[in-house]
Design a protein around this motif. Structure first.
Motif, PDB file in Angstrom:
ATOM      1  N   ASP A 115       0.757  -1.185  -0.007  1.00 51.60           N
ATOM      2  CA  ASP A 115      -0.167  -0.204  -0.145  1.00 51.60           C
ATOM      3  C   ASP A 115       0.866   1.409   0.013  1.00 51.60           C
ATOM      4  OD1 ASP A 115      -2.515  -0.901   0.150  1.00 51.60           O
ATOM      5  OD2 ASP A 115      -2.338  -1.627   2.133  1.00 51.60           O
ATOM      6  N   SER A 116       0.466   2.173  -0.367  1.00 53.28           N
ATOM      7  CA  SER A 116       1.332   3.564  -0.813  1.00 53.28           C
ATOM      8  C   SER A 116       1.630   4.134   0.570  1.00 53.28           C
ATOM      9  CB  SER A 116       0.570   4.559  -1.694  1.00 53.28           C
ATOM     10  OG  SER A 116       0.111   4.090  -2.794  1.00 53.28           O
ATOM     11  N   TYR A 117       0.703   4.100   1.474  1.00 47.76           N
ATOM     12  CA  TYR A 117       0.946   4.649   2.556  1.00 47.76           C
ATOM     13  C   TYR A 117       1.997   3.969   3.587  1.00 47.76           C
ATOM     14  CZ  TYR A 117      -1.633   1.474   5.750  1.00 47.76           C
ATOM     15  OH  TYR A 117      -2.049   0.290   6.503  1.00 47.76           O
ATOM     16  N   LYS A 118       2.284   2.614   3.323  1.00 41.06           N
ATOM     17  CA  LYS A 118       3.321   1.999   4.034  1.00 41.06           C
ATOM     18  C   LYS A 118       4.819   2.603   3.688  1.00 41.06           C
ATOM     19  CE  LYS A 118       1.118  -1.703   5.499  1.00 41.06           C
ATOM     20  NZ  LYS A 118       1.078  -2.147   7.054  1.00 41.06           N
ATOM     21  N   THR A 119       5.000   3.107   2.860  1.00 42.02           N
ATOM     22  CA  THR A 119       6.338   3.716   2.329  1.00 42.02           C
ATOM     23  C   THR A 119       6.606   4.746   3.420  1.00 42.02           C
ATOM     24  OG1 THR A 119       5.560   5.464   0.792  1.00 42.02           O
ATOM     25  CG2 THR A 119       5.888   3.209  -0.026  1.00 42.02           C
ATOM     26  N   SER A 120       5.856   5.391   4.069  1.00 42.39           N
ATOM     27  CA  SER A 120       6.309   6.482   5.143  1.00 42.39           C
ATOM     28  C   SER A 120       6.472   5.859   6.422  1.00 42.39           C
ATOM     29  CB  SER A 120       5.161   7.545   5.113  1.00 42.39           C
ATOM     30  OG  SER A 120       3.976   7.150   5.646  1.00 42.39           O
ATOM     31  N   HIS A 121       6.189   4.594   6.779  1.00 43.00           N
ATOM     32  CA  HIS A 121       6.253   4.074   7.935  1.00 43.00           C
ATOM     33  C   HIS A 121       7.468   4.022   8.552  1.00 43.00           C
ATOM     34  CE1 HIS A 121       1.725   2.193   7.541  1.00 43.00           C
ATOM     35  NE2 HIS A 121       1.746   3.710   7.408  1.00 43.00           N
ATOM     36  N   PHE A 122       8.497   3.803   7.795  1.00 40.09           N
ATOM     37  CA  PHE A 122       9.814   3.819   8.420  1.00 40.09           C
ATOM     38  C   PHE A 122      10.304   4.733   9.148  1.00 40.09           C
ATOM     39  CE2 PHE A 122      10.755   6.229   4.697  1.00 40.09           C
ATOM     40  CZ  PHE A 122      11.639   6.916   4.882  1.00 40.09           C
ATOM     41  N   LEU A 123       9.436   6.057   9.033  1.00 35.99           N
ATOM     42  CA  LEU A 123       9.839   7.296   9.847  1.00 35.99           C
ATOM     43  C   LEU A 123       8.994   7.448  11.230  1.00 35.99           C
ATOM     44  CD1 LEU A 123       9.987   9.566   6.724  1.00 35.99           C
ATOM     45  CD2 LEU A 123      12.100   8.752   8.070  1.00 35.99           C
ATOM     46  N   GLN A 124       8.183   6.619  11.114  1.00 33.55           N
ATOM     47  CA  GLN A 124       6.874   6.634  12.231  1.00 33.55           C
ATOM     48  C   GLN A 124       7.106   5.785  13.361  1.00 33.55           C
ATOM     49  OE1 GLN A 124       3.003   6.402  10.678  1.00 33.55           O
ATOM     50  NE2 GLN A 124       3.636   7.289   8.540  1.00 33.55           N
ATOM     51  N   TYR A 125       7.952   4.938  13.549  1.00 37.84           N
ATOM     52  CA  TYR A 125       8.449   4.088  14.927  1.00 37.84           C
ATOM     53  C   TYR A 125       9.256   4.739  15.734  1.00 37.84           C
ATOM     54  CZ  TYR A 125       6.327   0.201  12.173  1.00 37.84           C
ATOM     55  OH  TYR A 125       5.342  -0.715  11.640  1.00 37.84           O
ATOM     56  N   PRO A 126       8.784   4.438  17.058  1.00 37.32           N
ATOM     57  CA  PRO A 126       9.845   5.169  18.091  1.00 37.32           C
ATOM     58  C   PRO A 126      11.199   4.831  17.788  1.00 37.32           C
ATOM     59  CG  PRO A 126       7.825   3.710  19.004  1.00 37.32           C
ATOM     60  CD  PRO A 126       8.024   3.358  17.668  1.00 37.32           C
ATOM     61  N   GLN A 127      12.004   5.986  18.014  1.00 37.76           N
ATOM     62  CA  GLN A 127      13.585   5.908  18.223  1.00 37.76           C
ATOM     63  C   GLN A 127      14.006   4.822  18.844  1.00 37.76           C
ATOM     64  OE1 GLN A 127      15.431   9.486  19.006  1.00 37.76           O
ATOM     65  NE2 GLN A 127      17.385   8.771  18.648  1.00 37.76           N
ATOM     66  N   GLY A 128      14.846   3.880  18.336  1.00 40.76           N
ATOM     67  CA  GLY A 128      15.382   2.865  19.022  1.00 40.76           C
ATOM     68  C   GLY A 128      14.826   1.546  18.810  1.00 40.76           C
ATOM     69  N   THR A 129      13.592   1.562  18.028  1.00 44.91           N
ATOM     70  CA  THR A 129      12.979   0.361  17.592  1.00 44.91           C
ATOM     71  C   THR A 129      13.666  -0.506  16.693  1.00 44.91           C
ATOM     72  OG1 THR A 129      10.952   1.437  17.375  1.00 44.91           O
ATOM     73  CG2 THR A 129      11.042  -0.703  16.127  1.00 44.91           C
ATOM     74  N   GLU A 130      13.882  -1.752  17.077  1.00 40.07           N
ATOM     75  CA  GLU A 130      14.691  -2.781  16.663  1.00 40.07           C
ATOM     76  C   GLU A 130      14.046  -3.968  15.880  1.00 40.07           C
ATOM     77  OE1 GLU A 130      18.658  -2.557  19.648  1.00 40.07           O
ATOM     78  OE2 GLU A 130      16.755  -3.729  20.282  1.00 40.07           O
ATOM     79  N   TYR A 131      13.036  -4.486  16.501  1.00 43.11           N
ATOM     80  CA  TYR A 131      12.236  -5.430  16.012  1.00 43.11           C
ATOM     81  C   TYR A 131      10.611  -5.021  16.218  1.00 43.11           C
ATOM     82  CZ  TYR A 131      16.568  -7.887  16.419  1.00 43.11           C
ATOM     83  OH  TYR A 131      17.933  -8.213  16.356  1.00 43.11           O
ATOM     84  N   VAL A 132       9.961  -5.611  15.010  1.00 43.76           N
ATOM     85  CA  VAL A 132       8.592  -5.600  15.300  1.00 43.76           C
ATOM     86  C   VAL A 132       7.783  -6.944  15.070  1.00 43.76           C
ATOM     87  CG1 VAL A 132       6.401  -4.625  14.167  1.00 43.76           C
ATOM     88  CG2 VAL A 132       8.263  -3.127  14.691  1.00 43.76           C
ATOM     89  N   SER A 133       7.137  -7.449  15.652  1.00 46.43           N
ATOM     90  CA  SER A 133       6.384  -8.925  15.451  1.00 46.43           C
ATOM     91  C   SER A 133       5.158  -8.439  15.279  1.00 46.43           C
ATOM     92  CB  SER A 133       6.659  -9.722  16.786  1.00 46.43           C
ATOM     93  OG  SER A 133       6.043 -10.996  16.566  1.00 46.43           O
ATOM     94  N   SER A 134       4.511  -9.257  14.000  1.00 43.04           N
ATOM     95  CA  SER A 134       3.124  -9.328  13.724  1.00 43.04           C
ATOM     96  C   SER A 134       2.692 -10.392  13.621  1.00 43.04           C
ATOM     97  CB  SER A 134       3.164  -8.271  12.630  1.00 43.04           C
ATOM     98  OG  SER A 134       3.384  -6.967  12.703  1.00 43.04           O
TER      99      SER A 134
END
Length: 463
Positions: free
Chosen positions: A9-28
């Motif tokens: 999805d287009s909006y996914k391309t901006s998400h790399f700037l939206q996670y908290p600083q220091g984020t290392e892993y995301v589990s879904s």
């Protein structure tokens, strides 16, 4: 169409700037939150992995994505994708766990879990959601619909027939022309072939060869369509039917002939059961007559009874009437999970065995499903920031059904009951989520034969 970076999805391309600083892993995780059927038959992940995730992204892909997204008005994670290209040779640094394909899992349980394996790529877990969720919800939903039909047919054959020998061919896939794309046909038809062995969708047969180690997954027979009958003219209807017997009949052979181009009752009473009666009885194989119009619940039992009036019948050990082996019926119009049961219920009332009929399903099988049929969703459930894992979830007060799960998850089976639990609460050997993909490598490679065996062990009820 094969740039994986743009398969989102287009909006996914901006998400790399939206996670908290220091984020290392995301589990879904992915689950079916409910829907038309109480269980889902998990299938299709292997297709997506083999087709897309075992092939690396390239510099050409990255440059194309950068150009397209700039024109599209969105930011692009150039550095992130170049990191994947340089450090991982273009393969996505992800781990995907899933239940074994062919497993029937009650809704509301985790089916798939995804986590990034490189702390610099925490954004990637959610980025892949669009493609991964689509790759799972569609084949799993089609397999579930097909399994529901299998459950119904199994039940009626068990009640009204001497054996279940015909069950694998009781539901034929007629959906190729009604699907949205050739890829949809390949995926959906193959999902149907988990439960049955009859199909007219060659794309599904080829998908089985390419993705699931099955040289020939489904079978078909010579069959007429309206054009090949009406081309003889109304006065040549009997000659058209006779030609089908002559060309395709014979010992051990089966041929299907659509017989309602003009008058199905005349075709049964006066042509098949009159002018061509001896040819039908003595051709050595099986003629399958196909009505293709009218109300199926009315047409099917009447057609069978008219055939019995002309060709006779026997009474099986269950007390139900069965046509001679040389003649059967297939209903391919207006067929759905609901209408199959309605037809078989009416036949049972008339003491007609389910052995007399088979079905063909098209749009209801491959096309009239969507993500909400089984309410599929992929949600983040845990995040690791600066080395510390934290639960994340959504809990909207306006729709508690959409409440998502928390933490790193496991699926267990306690005394025959599936449960989704915290990953840390069980021994790893109890976890039914098996690593399927890691860093560009397919870890588990299922065969269709094994998936079929697993799928046979349970049933899907309707409603």
């Amino acid at each position: 169409m094969h740039n994986l970076i743009l398969n989102t999805d287009s909006y996914k391309t901006s998400h790399f700037l939206q996670y908290p600083q220091g984020t290392e892993y995301v589990s879904s995780y992915i689950e079916s939150r409910g829907g038309s059927y109480p269980k889902t038959l998990f299938f299709g992940l292997q297709i997506f992995i083999k087709q897309y995730l075992t092939k690396p992204i390239t510099l050409t892909d990255i440059n194309e994505a950068e150009e397209v997204l700039a024109m599209h008005g969105l930011p692009f994670n150039y550095e992130g994708w170049m990191h994947i290209l340089k450090q991982h040779n273009g393969y996505l640094p992800l781990e995907i766990e899933a239940v074994p394909e062919g497993t029937l899992v009650p809704t509301g349980n985790v089916l798939v879990q995804v986590v990034n394996t490189d702390p610099q790529c925490a954004w990637l877990t959610s980025y892949i959601e669009t493609a991964l969720l689509r790759a799972i919800w569609y084949p799993t939903t089609v397999a579930t619909v097909s399994k529901a039909c299998h459950t119904i047919l199994d039940a009626y054959l068990s009640e009204t027939a001497d054996n279940l020998n015909s069950l694998p061919f009781k539901l034929h896939d007629f959906g190729a022309r009604g699907a949205s794309s050739e890829e949809s046909v390949a995926i959906g038809s193959l999902a149907h072939l988990v439960n049955f062995m009859g199909t007219d969708s060659l794309s599904g047969v080829m998908a089985a060869r390419r993705y699931y180690h099955k040289e020939m997954a489904g079978f078909s027979i010579p069959a007429a369509e309206h054009s090949t009958i009406t081309s003889w003219g109304r006065e040549g209807e009997a000659a058209a039917y006779a030609n089908m017997l002559r060309r395709f009949g014979g010992k051990g052979k089966t041929v299907a002939v659509v017989s309602d181009s003009y008058d199905i009752w005349n075709a049964i009473d006066n042509i098949w059961g009159g002018e061509l009666k001896s040819q039908v009885e003595n051709n050595g194989g099986t003629l399958v007559i196909r009505p293709d119009s009218g109300e199926p619940v009315e047409i099917v039992p009447e057609a069978i009874e008219r055939l019995m009036a002309k060709f006779g019948y026997t009474i099986n050990s269950k007390g139900y009437k069965v046509l001679p082996d040389f003649i059967r019926l297939i209903q391919g119009d207006g067929v759905s999970v609901t209408s199959i049961e309605e037809i078989l219920c009416e036949m049972k009332k008339r003491k007609l065995s389910a052995e007399n009929v088979s079905f063909g399903m098209g749009g209801e099988l491959l096309q009239k499903v969507n993500r909400d049929t089984q309410r599929f969703a992929m949600k983040a459930s845990a995040i690791c920031i600066d080395g510390e894992w934290k639960d994340v979830y959504k809990d909207p007060i306006t729709d508690r059904v959409k409440r998502s799960k928390k933490g790193r998850l496991a699926l267990i089976n306690q005394r025959g009951e599936f449960k989704t639990v915290s990953r840390n609460s069980v021994d790893p050997s109890e976890n039914l989520l098996i690593p399927i993909y890691r860093d560009g490598q397919l870890i588990m490679d299922y065969s269709l034969d094994n998936i079929r065996l697993l799928a046979m062990n349970d049933s899907v009820s309707v409603g």
